[in-house]
Design an enzyme around this catalytic site. Structure first.
Site, mmCIF file in Angstrom:
data_model
loop_
_atom_site.group_PDB
_atom_site.id
_atom_site.type_symbol
_atom_site.label_atom_id
_atom_site.label_comp_id
_atom_site.label_asym_id
_atom_site.label_seq_id
_atom_site.Cartn_x
_atom_site.Cartn_y
_atom_site.Cartn_z
ATOM 1 N N CYS A 23 1.182 -1.312 0.183
ATOM 2 C CA CYS A 23 -0.259 0.154 0.014
ATOM 3 C C CYS A 23 0.858 1.576 0.226
ATOM 4 C CB CYS A 23 -0.967 0.033 0.989
ATOM 5 S SG CYS A 23 -1.942 -1.427 1.388
ATOM 6 N N ASP A 24 1.900 1.209 -0.127
ATOM 7 C CA ASP A 24 3.443 2.242 0.010
ATOM 8 C C ASP A 24 4.568 1.608 -0.928
ATOM 9 O OD1 ASP A 24 3.311 5.012 0.730
ATOM 10 O OD2 ASP A 24 3.862 4.706 2.490
ATOM 11 N N ILE A 25 3.749 1.833 -1.439
ATOM 12 C CA ILE A 25 5.666 1.369 -2.256
ATOM 13 C C ILE A 25 6.446 2.872 -2.978
ATOM 14 C CG2 ILE A 25 6.402 0.392 -4.628
ATOM 15 C CD1 ILE A 25 6.217 -1.393 -2.170
#
Length: 207
Positions: A23-25
């Site tokens: 969810c937060d690459i």
């Protein structure tokens, strides 16, 4: 750069096989190889969610991540699946290749601005022409607005952009891409030189 992209994808493959959506690459959450760390590693799991968990539910009603790297389906419909990591990965590779943040040409945006740009405009992050055809196609597969058409991690690992080639061919392609790259960033070079001269002048004054 291809090796880094490959290593990040292998990390994503492992994460997704564990049914985890990161969810937060983003570049900040990629630990580059150094000293005893031989491979790029994915960090920053604070927003990760496990598919099938109570928190995940049916994958609806979720909007988590960094605004500029959110895909259209999250921005508009709050639908969360593995494809959100692929979109953010594509943005990350694009930023690594260009040295510029995705959507930077639009300046600073508030939430409504991001929602309009990413969710409603039908646009995708700008992919410069000076990148190789393989790189552009690879990025396009990551940045497909329709999540059902966006390539999976497994498919991307088989893309020609990541394939190893013999040294002679690699050198020839490198020289061609290097020429195209510098042709595309002449203005950046001029600004860089101007900054160096300014810094040198300041150092002389301080001395």
């Amino acid at each position: 750069m291809r090796s880094l992209a490959n290593e990040i994808l292998l990390g994503l493959k492992y994460i997704h096989e564990e049914k985890i959506i990161h969810c937060d690459i983003k570049p900040k959450n990629i630990i580059l190889p150094f000293e005893n760390n031989l491979f790029a590693q994915i960090a920053g799991f604070g927003k990760a969610i496990k598919k099938g968990s109570v928190e995940y539910g049916e994958g609806l009603g979720h909007r988590r991540g960094t605004s500029r790297l959110l895909p259209p389906e999250v921005m508009m419909d709050m639908v969360l699946d593995y494809g959100v990591d692929v979109w953010a990965f594509g943005c990350t590779v694009l930023e690594m290749l260009t040295g510029e943040r995705v959507w930077s040409e639009f300046g600073k945006l508030d939430w409504e601005g991001w929602k309009t740009l990413i969710g409603e405009s039908g646009s995708v992050p700008y992919i410069p022409n000076y990148l190789s055809d393989k790189a552009k196609d690879f990025l396009a597969k990551c940045l497909e607005r329709d999540p059902s058409k966006r390539w999976s991690v497994d498919s991307l690992l088989e893309h020609e952009f990541l394939k190893w080639i013999d040294e002679d061919e690699e050198e020839e392609i490198y020289e061609e891409e290097e020429d195209d790259f510098y042709d595309g960033i002449e203005d950046v070079d001029e600004e860089y030189e101007a900054n160096l001269e300014a810094e040198a002048a300041v150092e002389e004054e301080e001395a």
